[in-house]
Design a protein around this motif. Structure first.
Motif, PDB file in Angstrom:
ATOM      1  N   ASN A 250       0.937  -0.787  -0.345  1.00 20.77           N
ATOM      2  CA  ASN A 250      -0.289   0.098  -0.401  1.00 20.77           C
ATOM      3  C   ASN A 250       0.825   1.326   0.162  1.00 20.77           C
ATOM      4  OD1 ASN A 250      -2.823  -1.501  -0.248  1.00 20.77           O
ATOM      5  ND2 ASN A 250      -2.625  -1.443   2.432  1.00 20.77           N
ATOM      6  N   GLU A 282      -9.778  -4.363   3.897  1.00 21.64           N
ATOM      7  CA  GLU A 282      -8.954  -4.100   5.087  1.00 21.64           C
ATOM      8  C   GLU A 282      -8.600  -5.268   5.476  1.00 21.64           C
ATOM      9  OE1 GLU A 282     -11.821  -2.661   9.178  1.00 21.64           O
ATOM     10  OE2 GLU A 282     -13.118  -2.307   6.233  1.00 21.64           O
ATOM     11  N   GLY A 283      -7.416  -4.634   6.463  1.00 24.59           N
ATOM     12  CA  GLY A 283      -6.350  -5.436   7.395  1.00 24.59           C
ATOM     13  C   GLY A 283      -5.269  -5.667   6.042  1.00 24.59           C
ATOM     14  N   SER A 284      -5.826  -5.547   5.379  1.00 20.92           N
ATOM     15  CA  SER A 284      -4.074  -6.215   4.069  1.00 20.92           C
ATOM     16  C   SER A 284      -3.578  -5.140   4.128  1.00 20.92           C
ATOM     17  CB  SER A 284      -4.794  -6.427   2.810  1.00 20.92           C
ATOM     18  OG  SER A 284      -3.611  -6.825   1.513  1.00 20.92           O
ATOM     19  N   ALA A 285      -1.618  -5.233   3.346  1.00 14.04           N
ATOM     20  CA  ALA A 285      -1.117  -4.080   3.766  1.00 14.04           C
ATOM     21  C   ALA A 285      -0.657  -4.187   2.083  1.00 14.04           C
ATOM     22  CB  ALA A 285       0.149  -4.656   4.445  1.00 14.04           C
TER      23      ALA A 285
END
Length: 319
Positions: A250, A282-285
């Motif tokens: 990200n 959501e919650g993923s980099a």
């Protein structure tokens, strides 16, 4: 050397910096340096051209104001001659104006624009030249580009007025001069090895950059793209796949998208591939990028994405 007093009573020594493209510089230098030698001799100004294999070069003109105006006149007429020569080979009917770009300390640009744009309006109206002051400073400097365009005579009158403003309002504080960056061959990474692209070939790059890249890799959790598929055009002959997926952290996606999507649109246009960037989960980099097109399109898109990441990562690794 005693300078004659020119109109306005100026007899001071002044330095004006110009930003030129390689082609323009070539025109000023001339065959075996003959043109610039003639300009130096006839104007009496010192004309220095920055070194380096850069797409842009800085041309510095120093001398009494009279000498500077003569040098500018010679440059403007030379550029007009180039325009006329190029038109004789084209179908264009209207002659484009001569354009010069000055590099001016940002602290002097306010005086050049004047209150509510009054000064720049006065210069435009009295000289007939178009004058534009860039809103942003040039990279890594405190200078701005001031673009002047018009007939050679209008440009000369315009430069005279700009010189008067610059002499009346000296720069405030220290100026960080703009230095154009060298046009280095793009460097990409595959399998932990650095390569520079020269024409159609990938040449292994010096170890220093590879180490720098590996250092950067330890700080940013993404795999060099080239470990799975070669990341340069013309090297991916075996694969017939029409879709390729990548995952990008990200925190690096911004350098690929660019401001308002400018970079990703550029990559799409240059590669001819369709490129879709998935929304952040959501919650993923990481973000998923899907590239669709012919093997050559995909390969070129990967190469361009890799080049963007490389410049970002090596920049981070060097800090």
């Amino acid at each position: 050397m005693e300078a004659k007093v020119s109109e306005g009573g100026l007899n001071v020594t002044l330095t004006i910096r110009l930003l030129m493209h390689g082609k323009e510089v070539g025109s000023i230098i001339g065959k075996k340096g003959e043109t610039v030698k003639k300009m130096r001799e006839e104007s009496g100004a010192r004309i220095n051209i920055s070194e380096g294999n850069c797409p842009e070069r800085i041309v510095t003109i120093t001398g009494p104001t009279d000498a500077i105006f003569k040098a500018f006149a010679m440059i403007a007429y030379k550029f007009e001659e180039d325009i006329i020569n190029s038109m004789s080979n084209s179908t264009a009917t209207s002659k484009p104006p001569v354009t010069l770009r000055l590099v001016v300390p940002a602290s002097q640009c306010g005086s050049l624009i004047g209150k509510g744009g009054s000064k720049i309006k006065e210069i435009r109206e009295s000289t007939g030249a178009q004058v534009q002051v860039a809103g942003d400073m040039l990279p890594n400097s405190t200078e701005r580009a001031v673009t002047i365009s018009g007939t050679p005579d209008a440009i000369i009158q315009c430069v005279k007025q700009i010189c008067v403003v610059m002499l009346e309002s000296p720069p405030k504080g220290a100026t960080i001069p703009y230095r154009p960056k060298p046009a280095s061959a793009p460097v990409i990474f595959a399998g932990g090895q650095a390569y520079s692209i020269q024409g159609q070939y990938a040449i292994p790059h010096p170890d220093q950059l590879t180490k720098l890249h590996q250092l950067a890799m330890q700080q940013t959790p993404f795999t060099p793209l080239g470990q799975t598929t070669p990341a340069f055009p013309g090297m991916d002959a075996s694969s017939q796949a029409s879709t390729h997926e990548l995952t990008i952290p990200n925190d690096l996606i911004g350098c690929i998208i660019g401001r308002q999507g400018t970079k990703i649109n550029e990559i799409r246009q240059m590669s001819g591939a369709q490129i879709k960037i998935a929304s952040a989960m959501e919650g993923s980099a990481e973000r998923q990028i899907t590239i669709t097109g012919s093997p050559a399109n995909i390969s070129l898109a990967q190469y361009l994405i890799n080049a963007r990441l490389t410049s970002e990562v090596t920049g981070m690794g060097a800090l």
